[in-house]
Design a protein around this motif. Sequence first.
Motif, short mmCIF file in Angstrom:
data_model
loop_
_atom_site.label_atom_id
_atom_site.label_comp_id
_atom_site.label_asym_id
_atom_site.label_seq_id
_atom_site.Cartn_x
_atom_site.Cartn_y
_atom_site.Cartn_z
N ALA A 73 4.79 4.78 4.52
CA ALA A 73 4.41 4.29 3.33
C ALA A 73 3.58 5.29 2.61
CB ALA A 73 3.21 3.23 3.67
N ASN A 74 3.32 6.41 3.42
CA ASN A 74 2.69 7.64 2.62
C ASN A 74 3.58 8.75 2.75
OD1 ASN A 74 2.58 8.27 5.54
ND2 ASN A 74 0.60 8.59 5.49
N LEU A 76 -1.84 5.11 10.48
CA LEU A 76 -1.41 3.76 10.27
C LEU A 76 -0.13 3.64 9.47
CD1 LEU A 76 -4.75 1.83 10.89
CD2 LEU A 76 -2.95 2.21 12.67
N LEU A 77 -0.57 4.18 8.43
CA LEU A 77 0.62 4.26 6.98
C LEU A 77 1.83 4.96 7.55
CD1 LEU A 77 -1.80 5.00 3.98
CD2 LEU A 77 -0.61 2.75 4.62
N SER A 78 1.59 5.91 8.54
CA SER A 78 2.68 6.79 8.83
C SER A 78 3.60 5.91 9.67
CB SER A 78 2.67 7.99 9.43
OG SER A 78 1.79 7.83 10.45
N LEU A 79 2.93 5.10 10.52
CA LEU A 79 3.48 4.31 11.52
C LEU A 79 3.99 2.71 11.55
CD1 LEU A 79 1.09 5.11 14.45
CD2 LEU A 79 3.55 5.70 14.61
N ARG A 80 3.41 2.48 10.23
CA ARG A 80 3.64 0.88 10.27
C ARG A 80 5.02 0.45 10.06
NH1 ARG A 80 1.64 -1.04 4.58
NH2 ARG A 80 3.69 -0.35 4.16
N ASN A 81 5.92 0.78 9.07
CA ASN A 81 7.21 0.54 8.83
C ASN A 81 8.06 0.75 10.04
OD1 ASN A 81 6.25 -0.42 6.37
ND2 ASN A 81 7.64 0.80 5.30
N ASP A 123 0.84 -1.14 0.01
CA ASP A 123 0.06 -0.12 -0.09
C ASP A 123 0.82 1.40 -0.07
OD1 ASP A 123 -2.29 -1.67 0.19
OD2 ASP A 123 -2.06 -1.57 2.41
N LEU A 124 1.91 1.26 -0.77
CA LEU A 124 2.85 2.52 -0.73
C LEU A 124 1.98 3.47 -1.93
CD1 LEU A 124 6.53 0.94 -1.24
CD2 LEU A 124 4.99 1.57 0.89
N GLU A 125 2.13 4.83 -1.50
CA GLU A 125 1.72 5.91 -2.10
C GLU A 125 2.66 5.69 -3.60
OE1 GLU A 125 1.45 9.77 -1.11
OE2 GLU A 125 0.06 9.28 0.86
N ASP A 126 2.15 6.16 -4.94
CA ASP A 126 2.91 6.18 -5.82
C ASP A 126 4.19 6.91 -5.60
OD1 ASP A 126 1.18 4.58 -7.08
OD2 ASP A 126 0.41 6.00 -8.39
N ALA A 127 4.23 8.17 -5.05
CA ALA A 127 5.71 8.86 -4.98
C ALA A 127 6.51 8.18 -4.08
CB ALA A 127 5.31 10.26 -4.47
N VAL A 128 6.04 7.56 -3.09
CA VAL A 128 7.00 6.66 -2.00
C VAL A 128 7.69 5.60 -2.94
CG1 VAL A 128 7.31 5.42 -0.16
CG2 VAL A 128 5.62 7.55 -0.03
N ALA A 129 6.87 4.73 -3.70
CA ALA A 129 7.33 3.77 -4.36
C ALA A 129 8.39 4.00 -5.24
CB ALA A 129 6.33 2.99 -4.97
N LYS A 130 8.07 4.98 -6.12
CA LYS A 130 8.95 5.36 -7.25
C LYS A 130 10.16 5.96 -6.58
CE LYS A 130 5.04 6.49 -10.40
NZ LYS A 130 4.32 7.56 -11.37
#
Length: 449
Positions: free
Chosen positions: A373-374, A393-398, A261-268
């Motif tokens: 992730a965001n 949750l996306l900010s904390l997960r990793n 569930d990564l945002e596109d900008a994060v993944a790229k």
Amino acid sequence: MSDTPTLASLVADLDAGRTTARALVDACLAKIADPQGEGMRTFIHVDAEAAIEAAEAMDRLREVRAAPSPFAGIPISIKDLFDIEGQVTRAGSRALEDSAPAVADAPAVARLRRAGFVVIGRTNMTEFAYSGIGINPHYGTPKGAWQRGVGHVPGGSSSGAAVSVVDGMAHGGLGTDTGGSCRIPAAYNGIVGFKPTQRRVPLDGAVPLSSTLDSIGPLARTVNCCAVLDAVLANEPVTPLQPRPIRGMRLAVPNTVALDDLEDAVAKTFERALEKLARGGALIERIAVPEFLDVAPMSVKGGFAAAESYAWHRYLIAAKGDIYDPRVASRIMRGESQSAADYIDLVKARKSLVARATARLAPYDALALPTTANTPPRIADMNDDKTFTTANLLSLRNCTLINMIDGCGISLPVHREGEVPVGLMLAAAGGSDRRIFELAAAMEGFIRV
């Protein structure tokens, strides 16, 4: 002097007489006081008189070659979670405003002072450190560095610490990290944040969130700046940091959970950084880390943070719960329903998790994964509870994955100028702190080109 000085450049300027501690403090105080800036939301308390007195004292000591360290006189900010002698520790809350002033500095604060760092003020934070977003309804929310005219969250819980550094209101920030609270705001603001192996820095004198997961770390502009502050906080010698060659680095990219569930900008941006490292000779292996699948189930009832924060807060929240941030109070109260058996099971499960994860990561120099992730969400969007919860949750997960395995980790900015901030996290099992710094020092000037 550079517009974005490092601790090393400040030491050189102080040593050469190009600046003074008093001048550094005055410049930071001016930025804090700037009505067009974020100072009023970044700091909960500024003791300008004490900071000026400390700076002048360091200047006098430097004149007679008696400065306590080369860093004497450099202004640093302190998260409002820490005791500072003679001041009230509010932990970003109104519920502690009538508390007695602290009778002594927290050990982390005392160690920074002993090295001659000047405390410039107490920085804003998520109330009681219970969020990765950085919203504070009591003292305001400082805008993060990205598109300030729009207004994006600064990341939490060490929100003010990050903004104080990125805006030049301090040259380093003291933060805490339970599930990412140093690394998330660093990633959201394009600076460096470090979570040490927990046992290396004493937690005394800091309002706890989770005694199991809390750790104390720095936020600063460079890897070397963080390494210096970390050494001071851990009461270790400050020694030159030797970057490890990128060629031959063994990096593991976890396919389990961390890339979901990564945002596109994060993944790229993350993949671009990996490609750059691979071209430089790093050996990158994508691996399964099944241990990471165990982390979310361990938090179904709120996990360690809910259980341990409820134990600390239960009397205060009974007396003053109406003035807590409702989002914080609701997370704390999840601990009320956990039984002693639940908690014992949790402790046992984590012990197994740490042992298994440590063994799995042993063949590699470090894990490499996105810090969050965001990207930083808009402050205005955080008014909606569902949107807030998803973003939190996306900010904390990793980052939480690393706290749960008792590891250490650093967030490096990997976006290019003009791009939305993205952090790459290097992490490893507990006790690998120096190696993480050496790896990060080599990558820092390499992966953003």
